[in-house]
Write a protein that holds these residues in place. Structure first.
Motif, PDB file in Angstrom:
ATOM      1  N   GLY A 192       0.816  -1.206   0.000  1.00  0.00           N
ATOM      2  CA  GLY A 192       0.000   0.000   0.000  1.00  0.00           C
ATOM      3  C   GLY A 192       0.848   1.253   0.000  1.00  0.00           C
ATOM      4  O   GLY A 192       0.567   2.219  -0.714  1.00  0.00           O
ATOM      5  N   ARG A 193       1.918   1.228   0.785  1.00  0.00           N
ATOM      6  CA  ARG A 193       2.815   2.378   0.841  1.00  0.00           C
ATOM      7  C   ARG A 193       3.465   2.614  -0.529  1.00  0.00           C
ATOM      8  O   ARG A 193       3.531   3.740  -1.016  1.00  0.00           O
ATOM      9  N   GLY A 194       3.921   1.555  -1.165  1.00  0.00           N
ATOM     10  CA  GLY A 194       4.547   1.683  -2.484  1.00  0.00           C
ATOM     11  C   GLY A 194       3.577   2.204  -3.532  1.00  0.00           C
ATOM     12  O   GLY A 194       3.933   3.044  -4.363  1.00  0.00           O
ATOM     13  N   ILE A 195       2.340   1.730  -3.480  1.00  0.00           N
ATOM     14  CA  ILE A 195       1.332   2.178  -4.444  1.00  0.00           C
ATOM     15  C   ILE A 195       1.019   3.658  -4.248  1.00  0.00           C
ATOM     16  O   ILE A 195       0.931   4.413  -5.216  1.00  0.00           O
ATOM     17  N   GLU A 196       0.868   4.079  -2.993  1.00  0.00           N
ATOM     18  CA  GLU A 196       0.580   5.495  -2.730  1.00  0.00           C
ATOM     19  C   GLU A 196       1.738   6.378  -3.200  1.00  0.00           C
ATOM     20  O   GLU A 196       1.530   7.429  -3.796  1.00  0.00           O
ATOM     21  N   ARG A 197       2.970   5.950  -2.951  1.00  0.00           N
ATOM     22  CA  ARG A 197       4.127   6.740  -3.403  1.00  0.00           C
ATOM     23  C   ARG A 197       4.162   6.836  -4.922  1.00  0.00           C
ATOM     24  O   ARG A 197       4.450   7.901  -5.482  1.00  0.00           O
ATOM     25  N   LEU A 198       3.893   5.715  -5.576  1.00  0.00           N
ATOM     26  CA  LEU A 198       3.861   5.707  -7.039  1.00  0.00           C
ATOM     27  C   LEU A 198       2.775   6.652  -7.551  1.00  0.00           C
ATOM     28  O   LEU A 198       3.001   7.447  -8.477  1.00  0.00           O
ATOM     29  N   GLU A 199       1.622   6.601  -6.928  1.00  0.00           N
ATOM     30  CA  GLU A 199       0.520   7.462  -7.330  1.00  0.00           C
ATOM     31  C   GLU A 199       0.877   8.939  -7.148  1.00  0.00           C
ATOM     32  O   GLU A 199       0.608   9.766  -8.029  1.00  0.00           O
TER      33      GLU A 199
END
Length: 111
Positions: free
Chosen positions: A61-68
């Motif tokens: 989730g953290r990686g996805i939010e950063r990517l977003e």
């Protein structure tokens, strides 16, 4: 469920930008996101402790939010350079703020 609804709202806002640019965004899937999911699958397969599985999900989730957030920053830069109107830029900024809040929420889960 809530995250899925929020994501759908965010996608709707992005469609406004692409409509203004008269561009078709194509597939919403990215190699970066696919890589994050693949990493998750490999790690989760080997876990026996459910608490570690939760940690892996949180990190995804953290990686996805950063990517977003990174992608939204790029879109905001493009919108600025194209001098797009506030009705395009404002929803992007709102979406970025929501992603930043989402990242902060994920961080609190691992604190």
């Amino acid at each position: 469920m809530t995250h899925s609804e929020t994501t759908s709202e965010r996608i709707g806002r992005l469609e406004t930008l692409f409509d203004a640019m008269q561009e078709d965004p194509g597939a919403l899937e990215s190699a970066s996101l696919a890589g994050l999911r693949e990493d998750r699958e490999e790690i989760v397969q080997d876990l026996e402790d459910p608490h570690l599985g939760d940690l892996v999900e949180t990190e995804l989730g953290r990686g996805i939010e950063r990517l977003e957030i990174t992608k939204l920053e790029t879109l905001l830069t493009l919108a600025d350079r194209m001098d797009l109107p506030a009705e395009v830029v404002d929803p992007l900024e709102q979406t970025k703020a929501e992603a930043e809040n989402g990242l902060e929420n994920v961080r609190t889960l691992t604190a």
